[in-house]
Scaffold this motif. Structure first.
Motif, mmCIF file in Angstrom:
data_model
loop_
_atom_site.group_PDB
_atom_site.id
_atom_site.type_symbol
_atom_site.label_atom_id
_atom_site.label_comp_id
_atom_site.label_asym_id
_atom_site.label_seq_id
_atom_site.Cartn_x
_atom_site.Cartn_y
_atom_site.Cartn_z
ATOM 1 N N GLY A 133 32.697 32.941 23.425
ATOM 2 C CA GLY A 133 34.048 33.447 23.699
ATOM 3 C C GLY A 133 34.771 32.575 24.703
ATOM 4 O O GLY A 133 34.374 31.454 25.016
ATOM 5 N N TYR A 134 35.877 33.102 25.208
ATOM 6 C CA TYR A 134 36.727 32.357 26.138
ATOM 7 C C TYR A 134 36.403 32.769 27.575
ATOM 8 O O TYR A 134 35.755 32.036 28.320
ATOM 9 N N VAL A 135 36.853 33.940 27.985
ATOM 10 C CA VAL A 135 36.437 34.524 29.266
ATOM 11 C C VAL A 135 35.895 35.912 28.933
ATOM 12 O O VAL A 135 36.650 36.878 28.830
ATOM 13 N N PRO A 136 34.590 36.045 28.723
ATOM 14 C CA PRO A 136 34.032 37.297 28.209
ATOM 15 C C PRO A 136 33.971 38.435 29.215
ATOM 16 O O PRO A 136 33.707 39.568 28.828
ATOM 17 N N ALA A 137 34.176 38.165 30.497
ATOM 18 C CA ALA A 137 34.096 39.241 31.492
ATOM 19 C C ALA A 137 35.106 38.984 32.594
ATOM 20 O O ALA A 137 35.215 37.863 33.106
ATOM 21 N N LEU A 138 35.856 40.028 32.968
ATOM 22 C CA LEU A 138 36.888 39.933 34.001
ATOM 23 C C LEU A 138 36.627 40.964 35.099
ATOM 24 O O LEU A 138 36.009 42.008 34.867
ATOM 25 N N ALA A 139 37.143 40.655 36.293
ATOM 26 C CA ALA A 139 37.044 41.562 37.431
ATOM 27 C C ALA A 139 38.359 41.520 38.204
ATOM 28 O O ALA A 139 39.192 40.625 38.002
ATOM 29 N N CYS A 140 38.546 42.494 39.084
ATOM 30 C CA CYS A 140 39.712 42.504 39.951
ATOM 31 C C CYS A 140 39.685 41.272 40.845
ATOM 32 O O CYS A 140 38.651 40.924 41.420
ATOM 33 N N GLY A 141 40.827 40.620 40.989
ATOM 34 C CA GLY A 141 40.894 39.407 41.782
ATOM 35 C C GLY A 141 40.747 39.634 43.270
ATOM 36 O O GLY A 141 40.483 38.687 44.019
ATOM 37 N N ASP A 142 40.869 40.873 43.740
ATOM 38 C CA ASP A 142 40.771 41.159 45.176
ATOM 39 C C ASP A 142 39.458 41.853 45.536
ATOM 40 O O ASP A 142 38.677 41.355 46.334
ATOM 41 N N CYS A 143 39.205 43.016 44.939
ATOM 42 C CA CYS A 143 38.003 43.770 45.325
ATOM 43 C C CYS A 143 36.794 43.447 44.462
ATOM 44 O O CYS A 143 35.704 43.954 44.717
ATOM 45 N N ARG A 144 36.943 42.651 43.401
ATOM 46 C CA ARG A 144 35.872 42.208 42.504
ATOM 47 C C ARG A 144 35.265 43.346 41.675
ATOM 48 O O ARG A 144 34.185 43.190 41.111
ATOM 49 N N GLU A 145 35.942 44.483 41.599
ATOM 50 C CA GLU A 145 35.480 45.573 40.739
ATOM 51 C C GLU A 145 35.666 45.163 39.280
ATOM 52 O O GLU A 145 36.663 44.530 38.910
ATOM 53 N N ARG A 146 34.706 45.508 38.421
ATOM 54 C CA ARG A 146 34.771 45.142 37.009
ATOM 55 C C ARG A 146 36.043 45.699 36.372
ATOM 56 O O ARG A 146 36.369 46.885 36.540
ATOM 57 N N ALA A 147 36.789 44.840 35.676
ATOM 58 C CA ALA A 147 38.035 45.249 35.034
ATOM 59 C C ALA A 147 37.730 45.990 33.735
ATOM 60 O O ALA A 147 37.028 45.455 32.866
ATOM 61 N N ARG A 148 38.293 47.206 33.609
ATOM 62 C CA ARG A 148 38.005 48.030 32.444
ATOM 63 C C ARG A 148 39.293 48.546 31.809
ATOM 64 O O ARG A 148 40.330 48.641 32.458
ATOM 65 N N CYS A 149 39.174 48.854 30.532
ATOM 66 C CA CYS A 149 40.312 49.368 29.764
ATOM 67 C C CYS A 149 40.671 50.768 30.249
ATOM 68 O O CYS A 149 39.803 51.614 30.452
ATOM 69 N N ARG A 150 41.968 51.040 30.429
ATOM 70 C CA ARG A 150 42.386 52.358 30.896
ATOM 71 C C ARG A 150 42.363 53.389 29.779
ATOM 72 O O ARG A 150 42.539 54.581 30.019
#
Length: 674
Positions: free
Chosen positions: A389-406
């Motif tokens: 893939g391209y970027v398979p995992a993302l996180a918050c740029g400040d607190c580093r919490e895993r970014a999840r779908c709302r």
């Protein structure tokens, strides 16, 4: 055992005369049965089918009111069943496909894994194709000449091993292939040595690319007496090749895991290459593993066995340390001459951020210079990335919490590419919904950062860092078999490395932390196996070959790679497994089911004396009330009581099935648990 058989329906034609000799057929029905019905059933053989109904042939019988397939295991004079037996309806073919040897092996595999005989036979025998039976060859060609096998001379005791194979002795070896070794040709030489003595050889590899390389090598030495078996082969072609092995027309049978049960006539050599690859484990019940099946076959038939690879598993190490098999390894001077130079670079974020080369292509200066030198020398460069893939995992740029779908709480990723001239927004990997306006629920930040970078993004970055150099990708979308020996960057995921003509000038093994940090007991072993198989494609150090691995040099897997000593690491891994009480040091069963079913199983199962019960623990599945729906129980015993464990769980399952209780899933030594 005999079993009750359904009577014929009204209006069906009835046979009036049974066969004069041995009129009772003991049949293994090929249907999904409850565990308590894991046994053959007795039927009467009509006189009209007397000649065709031979042990091992396919039959059609009535079972539970339906006409089903089955296999005639044996013919008997009498039956223990007191009621009226149903008739064998038809014999589709008198070909004895379930040979006594295959039946013995199937029973042994079912017993080892606590499975059902019918399930194993279903894996072992492909579906029938009538046209293939008529056209399949019946006679083998002339045996090949015994090859010189000069390539084996670099390995200690290899000549003695091949002499033993040619003489028909049960030699057993764990082969440590040298880096850069033409392993398909070495295995083809061993197979030809076996065939030259008039015996059969069975060689199993992980995937179709390895199979193609091995087939090309075997045909050079053995000719047309080679057949390749794979699950994705067309049904008619696959059955025809399988029959060629059954009838003895094929002296050498090669294939993927589907070939582990191939009925090779007079088996003299069994080989499994890269036994640590997950593809060697069958995903269907009872989940047999190629290495274990071939080890069992070698033990019962007296055939020779080779477990080979660039790396070594803890299971292979146990074969050596127990004395059941011997090593085929090269002297350390040979290893140093063949191996590339390996450099380990830590993944400290601060250090990489200060490195200008790392900012350009996620590479430290050492890796950048190694790639540039290889390209300048006219050789391709291999770049291994653990994730696709391209970027398979993302996180918050400040607190580093895993970014999840709302919407569904699934993980967000960047799919790559552009949309209306702009980069595509983040999207959910579960529901596919785009997230153009991300907001962190913890800190409120709208910034995103990459947790890991995939092969697509890496290829893009490498292309910018080395402008003018062709970039090729090999992975899930398209796996390349080979690449030319010209300057290029080959970005791939583990297991998709193409072979380069003349070898790679350098290999860059990125994101070692991702491989080593997987939540599995086998994480370190698997990471090292993937590194070894990539590094083995690189030219020797004397020709400028370099390998740069981004992982801490103090870690044992990294030390094993730098020293090119897989045997040392496998021995350490085996000792750790023994200390923790996990396979292969001990046999382990994983039982999945509802809490009530697991509790009932524990109450009824007669577990071995050394059994240690762990759990149960929830699997994360909950019902509407928030209660755990399924749990996992772990039972482990000493290796000597592995068969007793399988038998006890199978018997307990049979009792539950007879009572029509909730089914449980039982797996012995499951790879995913390790």
């Amino acid at each position: 055992m005999a079993g009750a058989q359904p009577r014929k329906k009204k209006g069906e034609q009835s046979d009036t005369a049974a066969a004069a000799n041995l009129p009772i057929a003991r049949v293994l029905v090929d249907v999904a049965l409850p565990v308590h019905l894991d046994r053959p059933f007795d039927y009467k053989i009509p006189e009209r089918l007397d000649a065709d109904a031979v042990p091992g042939c396919r039959v059609r019988v009535r079972f539970r009111g339906k006409l089903v397939d089955g296999y005639l295991l044996e013919r008997r004079e009498t039956t223990d069943y007191q009621g009226n037996l149903a008739w064998v309806e038809r014999v589709p073919s008198p070909e004895p496909v379930l040979t006594p040897e295959l039946l013995t092996q199937a029973r042994a595999v079912a017993a080892r894994y606590g499975g059902m005989l019918a399930d194993v036979v279903r894996l072992a025998i492909p579906p029938r194709h009538a046209r293939a039976e008529k056209s399949a060859p019946t006679e083998p060609g002339p045996p090949p000449q015994r090859p010189d096998a000069e390539g084996w001379q670099r390995y200690q005791h290899a000549r003695s091993f091949l002499d033993a194979v040619h003489a028909g002795r049960s030699a057993r070896a764990v082969w440590q292939a040298l880096p850069g070794e033409d392993w398909p040709m070495r295995l083809a030489e061993a197979a030809a040595t076996t065939a030259a003595a008039g015996r059969g050889a069975l060689l199993v590899v992980p995937d179709h690319r390895d199979l193609q390389r091995l087939e090309d090598a075997c045909r050079l030495l053995v000719g047309d007496s080679v057949v390749a078996l794979a699950a994705d082969t067309a049904p008619e072609k696959r059955y025809k090749r399988w029959l060629a092995a059954l009838r003895g027309a094929a002296r050498v049978v090669i294939g993927t895991r589907a070939a582990m049960f191939a009925p090779v006539r007079d088996l003299g050599l069994a080989v499994v290459w890269d036994d640590g690859d997950d593809l060697h484990s069958y995903p269907n019940t009872p989940y047999p593993h190629t290495r274990d099946v071939l080890t069992q076959r070698a033990h019962t038939t007296g055939a020779a066995l080779v477990v080979g690879g660039f790396a070594r598993t803890a299971e292979a190490a146990l074969l050596v340390e127990s004395g059941w098999a011997h090593e085929l390894v090269a002297h350390r001077t040979q290893v140093r001459e063949a191996a590339p130079r390996v450099t380990a670079i830590g993944e400290d974020d601060t250090q990489i951020a200060r490195d200008p080369a790392a900012r350009a292509a996620r590479l430290p200066s050492v890796g950048f210079e190694a790639a540039r030198a290889a390209l300048k020398a006219g050789a391709p460069v291999l770049v291994q990335v653990p994730r696709r893939g391209y970027v398979p995992a993302l996180a918050c740029g400040d607190c580093r919490e895993r970014a999840r779908c709302r919407r569904c709480a699934g993980p967000l990723s960047l799919p790559g590419g552009t949309e209306a001239g702009a980069p595509k927004p983040a999207a959910c990997k579960w529901c596919g919904a785009t997230e153009a306006a991300f907001k962190c629920p913890e800190c409120g930040s709208r910034r995103l950062r990459a947790i890991s970078v995939g092969a697509g993004r890496t290829a893009e970055e490498m292309g910018r860092a080395f402008s003018g150099v062709p970039v090729r990708t090999s992975g899930a979308g398209e796996v390349l078999a080979s690449v030319p020996g010209t300057p290029s960057l080959v970005v791939c995921t583990p297991g998709a490395e193409p072979v380069a003509e003349g070898g790679y000038g350098a290999a860059l093994l990125l994101d070692g932390r991702t491989l080593l940090g997987r939540p599995e007991l086998r994480a370190a072993e698997q990471a090292l196996r993937k590194w070894f198989h990539a590094a083995a494609l690189v030219r020797p150090a004397r020709e400028g070959g370099r390998v740069v691995v981004m992982a801490e040099s103090s870690l044992q897997p990294v030390q094993a790679l730098v020293r090119w000593d897989p045997a040392w690491f496998a021995s350490m891994e085996l000792a750790e497994r023994a200390e923790l009480g996990f396979p292969p040091a001990r046999r382990v069963a994983a039982v999945d089911g509802t809490p009530e079913a697991i509790e009932a199983l524990l109450d009824s199962a007669d577990l071995p004396s050394t059994a240690e019960v762990l759990g149960p623990v929830p699997l994360g599945e909950v019902d509407e009330d928030g209660n755990s729906e399924r749990e996992r129980l772990i039972v482990r015993v000493d290796r000597s009581e592995g068969r007793a464990l399988a038998d006890s769980l199978h018997a307990a399952q049979a009792v539950r099935a007879a009572r029509k209780a909730t089914e449980l899933q039982v797996r012995l030594d499951p790879l995913e648990m390790l």
